[in-house]
Design an enzyme around this catalytic site. Structure first.
Site, PDB file in Angstrom:
ATOM      1  N   ASP A  25      -1.542   1.247  -2.963  1.00  0.00           N
ATOM      2  CA  ASP A  25      -3.208   2.024  -2.125  1.00  0.00           C
ATOM      3  C   ASP A  25      -4.118   1.651  -1.798  1.00  0.00           C
ATOM      4  O   ASP A  25      -4.479   0.662  -3.109  1.00  0.00           O
ATOM      5  CB  ASP A  25      -2.385   3.429  -3.010  1.00  0.00           C
ATOM      6  CG  ASP A  25      -2.718   4.242  -1.115  1.00  0.00           C
ATOM      7  OD1 ASP A  25      -2.848   3.932   0.018  1.00  0.00           O
ATOM      8  OD2 ASP A  25      -2.780   5.499  -1.289  1.00  0.00           O
ATOM      9  N   GLY A  26      -5.028   1.776  -1.276  1.00  0.00           N
ATOM     10  CA  GLY A  26      -6.584   1.146  -0.843  1.00  0.00           C
ATOM     11  C   GLY A  26      -6.964   2.557  -0.171  1.00  0.00           C
ATOM     12  O   GLY A  26      -6.159   3.072   0.126  1.00  0.00           O
ATOM     13  N   GLU A  64      -5.654  -1.899   0.954  1.00  0.00           N
ATOM     14  CA  GLU A  64      -4.944  -2.131   0.722  1.00  0.00           C
ATOM     15  C   GLU A  64      -4.036  -3.713   0.095  1.00  0.00           C
ATOM     16  O   GLU A  64      -3.290  -3.544  -0.521  1.00  0.00           O
ATOM     17  CB  GLU A  64      -4.063  -2.321   1.789  1.00  0.00           C
ATOM     18  CG  GLU A  64      -4.155  -0.606   2.424  1.00  0.00           C
ATOM     19  CD  GLU A  64      -3.442   0.467   1.860  1.00  0.00           C
ATOM     20  OE1 GLU A  64      -2.537   0.412   1.224  1.00  0.00           O
ATOM     21  OE2 GLU A  64      -3.429   2.167   2.167  1.00  0.00           O
ATOM     22  N   ASP A  86       2.018   2.253   1.815  1.00  0.00           N
ATOM     23  CA  ASP A  86       1.995   3.134   2.821  1.00  0.00           C
ATOM     24  C   ASP A  86       1.575   3.010   3.674  1.00  0.00           C
ATOM     25  O   ASP A  86       0.713   3.427   4.875  1.00  0.00           O
ATOM     26  CB  ASP A  86       1.748   4.311   2.562  1.00  0.00           C
ATOM     27  CG  ASP A  86      -0.102   4.391   1.791  1.00  0.00           C
ATOM     28  OD1 ASP A  86      -0.851   3.366   1.755  1.00  0.00           O
ATOM     29  OD2 ASP A  86      -0.922   5.653   1.591  1.00  0.00           O
ATOM     30  N   HIS A 140       0.323  10.560   1.485  1.00  0.00           N
ATOM     31  CA  HIS A 140       0.050  11.891   1.188  1.00  0.00           C
ATOM     32  C   HIS A 140       0.893  12.831   1.261  1.00  0.00           C
ATOM     33  O   HIS A 140       1.324  13.709   1.684  1.00  0.00           O
ATOM     34  CB  HIS A 140      -1.349  11.940   2.230  1.00  0.00           C
ATOM     35  CG  HIS A 140      -2.878  10.870   1.702  1.00  0.00           C
ATOM     36  ND1 HIS A 140      -3.389  11.207   0.690  1.00  0.00           N
ATOM     37  CD2 HIS A 140      -2.649  10.074   2.071  1.00  0.00           C
ATOM     38  CE1 HIS A 140      -3.704  10.066   0.983  1.00  0.00           C
ATOM     39  NE2 HIS A 140      -3.703   9.418   1.861  1.00  0.00           N
ATOM     40  N   ASP A 150      -2.747   6.595  -5.443  1.00  0.00           N
ATOM     41  CA  ASP A 150      -3.957   6.911  -4.010  1.00  0.00           C
ATOM     42  C   ASP A 150      -4.923   7.480  -5.503  1.00  0.00           C
ATOM     43  O   ASP A 150      -5.790   6.744  -4.958  1.00  0.00           O
ATOM     44  CB  ASP A 150      -3.254   7.816  -3.216  1.00  0.00           C
ATOM     45  CG  ASP A 150      -4.717   8.354  -2.847  1.00  0.00           C
ATOM     46  OD1 ASP A 150      -4.904   8.244  -1.725  1.00  0.00           O
ATOM     47  OD2 ASP A 150      -4.682  10.303  -3.146  1.00  0.00           O
TER      48      ASP A 150
END
Length: 167
Positions: A25-26, A64, A86, A140, A150
């Site tokens: 994740d970023g 990301e 994601d 999320h 995250d």
């Protein structure tokens, strides 16, 4: 800033049929703005968390991509990888768009330079050393490893900007 220990992901075995799972994740606050990235690597019972950040202006897409590049860079030998992101930007870019960009000299169909071409080139090289299958997960939405990635990305932002890290 990269909080990953130097070196490699030692959990990767010699058998090519073994699967390394990576969750990335970023984050940017705001976007564009300072950014962070995070990754969780899993091989059997072995896990490793990576994160880092940039205090200057960057974008969520760059973070990301960075998470994915850094995670793949930890693998010491050719591996079968299930990479979970994601980011549809990362997944679609690497699975659909990159062959056309390369054939056009890293230009889009509108003859514009590809955004983040430096990172796309790095990711292309990192992927070439492995057998990667890409999975999209909704961000999320309660996916445990995505939520961990995250939190790691948020920690990267916090540390890069000097903000206190939430416990």
């Amino acid at each position: 800033m990269n909080r990953a220990r130097p070196g490699t992901f030692a959990g990767v075995a010699d058998t090519p049929s073994s699967i390394v799972e990576i969750f990335t994740d970023g984050a940017c606050v705001p976007n564009p703005g300072p950014g962070g990235w995070g990754a969780v690597l899993r091989y059997g019972a072995h896990e490793r968390e990576l994160y880092g950040g940039e205090a200057g202006v960057t974008t969520n897409n760059r973070m990301e991509l960075t998470a994915t590049i850094r995670a793949l860079g930890c693998l010491t030998r050719r591996s079968t990888v299930h990479l979970h992101t994601d980011s549809t930007y990362v997944r679609n870019g690497i699975t659909q768009w990159i062959p056309r960009w390369k054939s056009r000299g890293w230009r889009t169909s509108n003859n514009e330079p590809v955004k983040n071409a430096d990172l796309w080139r790095e990711l292309d090289a990192a992927v070439a050393g492995h057998d990667v299958e890409w999975f999209w997960v909704k961000g999320h939405a309660g996916h445990p490893e995505n939520e961990r990635a995250d939190r790691l990305a948020a920690r990267g932002v916090q540390e890069a900007t000097g903000a206190p890290v939430a416990g």
